[in-house]
Design a protein around this motif. Structure first.
Motif, PDB file in Angstrom:
ATOM      1  N   UNK A 158       0.821  -1.220   0.000  1.00 34.60           N
ATOM      2  CA  UNK A 158       0.000   0.000   0.000  1.00 34.60           C
ATOM      3  C   UNK A 158       0.850   1.264   0.000  1.00 34.60           C
ATOM      4  N   UNK A 159       0.294   2.356  -0.529  1.00 32.92           N
ATOM      5  CA  UNK A 159       0.983   3.648  -0.518  1.00 32.92           C
ATOM      6  C   UNK A 159       0.579   4.427   0.724  1.00 32.92           C
ATOM      7  N   UNK A 160       1.348   5.452   1.027  1.00 33.91           N
ATOM      8  CA  UNK A 160       1.024   6.302   2.184  1.00 33.91           C
ATOM      9  C   UNK A 160      -0.209   7.149   1.875  1.00 33.91           C
ATOM     10  N   UNK A 161      -1.057   7.308   2.845  1.00 34.40           N
ATOM     11  CA  UNK A 161      -2.264   8.108   2.654  1.00 34.40           C
ATOM     12  C   UNK A 161      -1.945   9.571   2.358  1.00 34.40           C
ATOM     13  N   UNK A 162      -0.743   9.996   2.764  1.00 27.63           N
ATOM     14  CA  UNK A 162      -0.343  11.385   2.548  1.00 27.63           C
ATOM     15  C   UNK A 162       0.340  11.617   1.202  1.00 27.63           C
ATOM     16  N   UNK A 163       0.418  10.565   0.363  1.00 25.27           N
ATOM     17  CA  UNK A 163       1.086  10.705  -0.938  1.00 25.27           C
ATOM     18  C   UNK A 163       0.397  11.784  -1.765  1.00 25.27           C
ATOM     19  N   UNK A 164       1.180  12.626  -2.456  1.00 24.17           N
ATOM     20  CA  UNK A 164       0.575  13.713  -3.226  1.00 24.17           C
ATOM     21  C   UNK A 164      -0.240  13.199  -4.409  1.00 24.17           C
ATOM     22  N   UNK A 165      -1.238  13.974  -4.811  1.00 28.38           N
ATOM     23  CA  UNK A 165      -2.075  13.624  -5.962  1.00 28.38           C
ATOM     24  C   UNK A 165      -1.312  13.936  -7.243  1.00 28.38           C
ATOM     25  N   UNK A 166      -1.252  12.948  -8.143  1.00 24.26           N
ATOM     26  CA  UNK A 166      -0.568  13.113  -9.430  1.00 24.26           C
ATOM     27  C   UNK A 166      -1.567  13.467 -10.525  1.00 24.26           C
ATOM     28  N   UNK A 167      -2.674  12.751 -10.572  1.00 25.19           N
ATOM     29  CA  UNK A 167      -3.668  12.927 -11.635  1.00 25.19           C
ATOM     30  C   UNK A 167      -5.055  12.991 -11.003  1.00 25.19           C
ATOM     31  N   UNK A 168      -5.852  13.938 -11.475  1.00 27.70           N
ATOM     32  CA  UNK A 168      -7.209  14.058 -10.947  1.00 27.70           C
ATOM     33  C   UNK A 168      -8.160  14.484 -12.062  1.00 27.70           C
ATOM     34  N   UNK A 169      -9.318  13.831 -12.103  1.00 25.60           N
ATOM     35  CA  UNK A 169     -10.344  14.181 -13.085  1.00 25.60           C
ATOM     36  C   UNK A 169     -11.657  14.439 -12.367  1.00 25.60           C
ATOM     37  N   UNK A 170     -12.394  15.417 -12.879  1.00 21.04           N
ATOM     38  CA  UNK A 170     -13.712  15.711 -12.332  1.00 21.04           C
ATOM     39  C   UNK A 170     -14.717  15.796 -13.474  1.00 21.04           C
ATOM     40  N   UNK A 171     -15.779  15.015 -13.346  1.00 21.85           N
ATOM     41  CA  UNK A 171     -16.870  15.019 -14.319  1.00 21.85           C
ATOM     42  C   UNK A 171     -16.346  14.885 -15.755  1.00 21.85           C
ATOM     43  N   UNK A 172     -15.419  13.940 -15.961  1.00 20.93           N
ATOM     44  CA  UNK A 172     -14.801  13.752 -17.279  1.00 20.93           C
ATOM     45  C   UNK A 172     -15.773  13.049 -18.221  1.00 20.93           C
ATOM     46  N   UNK A 173     -15.956  13.629 -19.401  1.00 16.52           N
ATOM     47  CA  UNK A 173     -16.880  13.081 -20.392  1.00 16.52           C
ATOM     48  C   UNK A 173     -16.210  13.065 -21.762  1.00 16.52           C
TER      49      UNK A 173
END
Length: 536
Positions: free
Chosen positions: A269-284
């Motif tokens: 498992x990865x650390x819960x504090x790992x930084x976000x690399x990729x994020x999508x919101x409402x992708x269509x």
């Protein structure tokens, strides 16, 4: 033991190629009983398909065959290698039929499927006209093709992969053979369609009382489908046993290696504090499928409003059937497709960037595609293929520096840098996939989109690629979006699994939690079809 139907004794097949002789099958012997299912298993090049093709005498002219193939058919015990060509034509289709691996290459794209099945009836029966058409409809009903009266007029491209394979089965069963040879009939199919085809074959086997010679490299299928197993390697049968005996106590080292090559292990498992690399919101993602003059254009919604967050060092597995939107989602995240919604990579909003502004970011977001042979240029050496990205993104590097970076990338994937002067066709499937990974790694990316990177590989080769991906991820803190229909591979690699259907996320969560207690019926169906519920 059932009464013998097919007996192969010391079969040997040689190919004469450019003043050299290739011994493809060496002293192979086995017996198949009436109503029995015998699996021939082994890696690519083991001689499975050559052995089965020799039974029907369909080998090319430059092949020579020795040994004996005894068939207990309509005229008693016959030796198939010595019967006349006329008699052999009667046996093919009437008594022994074959289903090939890829139905799209076996079906004529310019002929309606009903007409293609009728060709078998024309050759081997007296049915003609309306009687022949009615028989085709009956066959389509038996193999589960929906609306068979209408489908007889369809062309192959109008059918799904599973439906095309059902047409091949209908064609093979047209004359009610006593033996069906099935050569990798489910390799190109989704797990749910694969399960349907296997269930169909079992039902038809009981209905017709026929024997099945099943050729595959997937031991997961063999465990649930076959009565007995012959394991082949380098043209030889190295072990033969009942299915239960073989999996309970394999005797040969090669058999144990094949069984151990089934994907296993779990990702740390990865650390819960790992930084976000990729994020999508409402992708269509929407595709125009039909443009009409003076009328609105028709559209197909491939991805329908998906939210996704991927952290550094994490592997997110995307699973689902063909057409569920998995690959479209991956390409949309990397802005390789037009989309709506928001996409953020590291601290950058990619949503409204044009291609020139995106280009500097491309080196940090790379792709490894499904088919390494199709994604590697046959006209370029390995060195040129791996260094191509460096020439685009790092033109300041000298030729010596490029060579050093290429050598480093090839060493990372366990390939000899001296091989960089060779061309893709000189490598095995697993080595070509390593080259594709090296091409991505040479740019030192932070995010890798892996689109079915192991689906075209044998299980043993697949296992080495999976281990390589694990090692590279730990060494470089890589982040993976892993797209696959192979749930066993996803389970071994992913921290989180996203299940897609018809462009939507139906379920997502921690890998082990999802596989042990899926909430949605569709997820349970996928796991059951992949035989993972029994293995859990």
């Amino acid at each position: 033991m059932p009464k013998p139907l097919l007996e192969i004794e010391r079969l040997q097949v040689d190919f004469e190629l450019h003043n050299s002789r290739v011994n493809a099958v060496k002293d192979v012997s086995f017996t198949l009983g009436e109503g029995e299912t015998l699996a021939l298993v082994g890696e690519s090049g083991s001689g499975k398909s050559v052995s089965s093709t020799a039974i029907l005498r369909l080998l090319p002219e430059f092949a020579s065959t020795q040994g004996a193939i005894h068939w207990h058919g309509s005229q008693g015990r016959e030796e198939l290698l010595s019967v006349s060509s006329r008699r052999m034509r009667r046996i093919r289709g009437n008594e022994i039929s074959m289903i090939f691996q890829e139905p799209m290459t076996s079906l004529n794209p310019l002929q309606r499927i009903g007409r293609q099945v009728r060709e078998v009836l024309d050759k081997h029966t007296t049915l003609r006209g309306q009687a022949a058409r009615q028989r085709v409809v009956e066959l389509f009903e038996q193999v589960g093709i929906p609306d068979p009266h209408r489908r007889v007029s369809s062309y192959p491209y109008e059918l799904s992969g599973g439906q095309r394979q059902r047409v091949m089965i209908a064609m093979a069963l047209a004359c009610e053979p006593r033996l069906l040879i099935a050569d990798e009939p489910t390799t190109a199919l989704d797990v749910t369609v694969q399960a349907q085809i296997l269930s169909l074959l079992k039902r038809l086997q009981r209905q017709y009382g026929m024997a099945i010679l099943f050729i595959t490299h997937d031991l997961g299928i063999v465990r649930h489908f076959a009565d007995r197993v012959c394991v082949m390697r380098h043209g030889e049968v190295v072990e033969s046993a009942t299915t239960r005996e073989l999996f309970a106590s394999p005797r040969h080292d090669y058999t144990r290696m094949l069984i151990d090559a089934e994907p296993h292990g779990r990702k740390a498992p990865i650390a819960e504090s790992a930084p976000v690399i990729m994020q999508a919101r409402d992708l269509k993602v929407r595709f125009a499928i039909k443009k009409r003059l003076f009328r609105p254009t028709d559209y197909f919604d491939a991805v329908r409003g998906i939210d996704l967050t991927i952290r550094q060092g994490q592997t997110v597995g995307i699973v689902g059937e063909s057409g569920s939107g998995k690959s479209t989602l991956g390409r949309a995240l990397l802005r390789l497709l037009e989309s709506s919604g928001e996409v953020h990579f590291e601290d950058t909003d990619l949503t409204h960037l044009d291609s020139s502004t995106l280009r500097p970011l491309r080196s940090r977001m790379q792709v490894v595609f499904q088919d390494p042979f199709g994604s590697l240029s046959p006209r370029m050496t390995v060195g040129e293929i791996v260094s191509e990205g460096l020439r685009v993104h790092h033109p300041e590097l000298t030729r010596k520096q490029c060579i050093e970076r290429v050598a480093e990338a090839l060493q990372e994937v366990s390939l000899d840098p001296a091989m960089r002067q060779r061309y893709p066709h000189e490598f095995s499937g697993g080595q070509r996939q390593r080259i594709a990974i090296a091409r991505a790694l040479v740019l030192k990316p932070r995010f890798l989109l892996l689109d079915e990177p192991t689906s075209a590989l044998d299980r043993s080769v697949q296992a080495t690629v999976i281990e390589l991906l694990r090692t590279l991820q730990q060494r470089h803190e890589l982040t993976y979006l892993f797209i696959s229909h192979d749930l066993a591979v996803v389970r071994a690699l992913a921290d989180t699994v996203v299940v897609m259907k018809e462009g939507r996320v139906v379920e997502q969560g921690d890998t082990e939690a999802l596989f042990h207690s899926p909430r949605e019926a569709y997820t349970r169906e996928l796991i059951r079809a992949a035989f993972l519920d029994q293995a859990a």
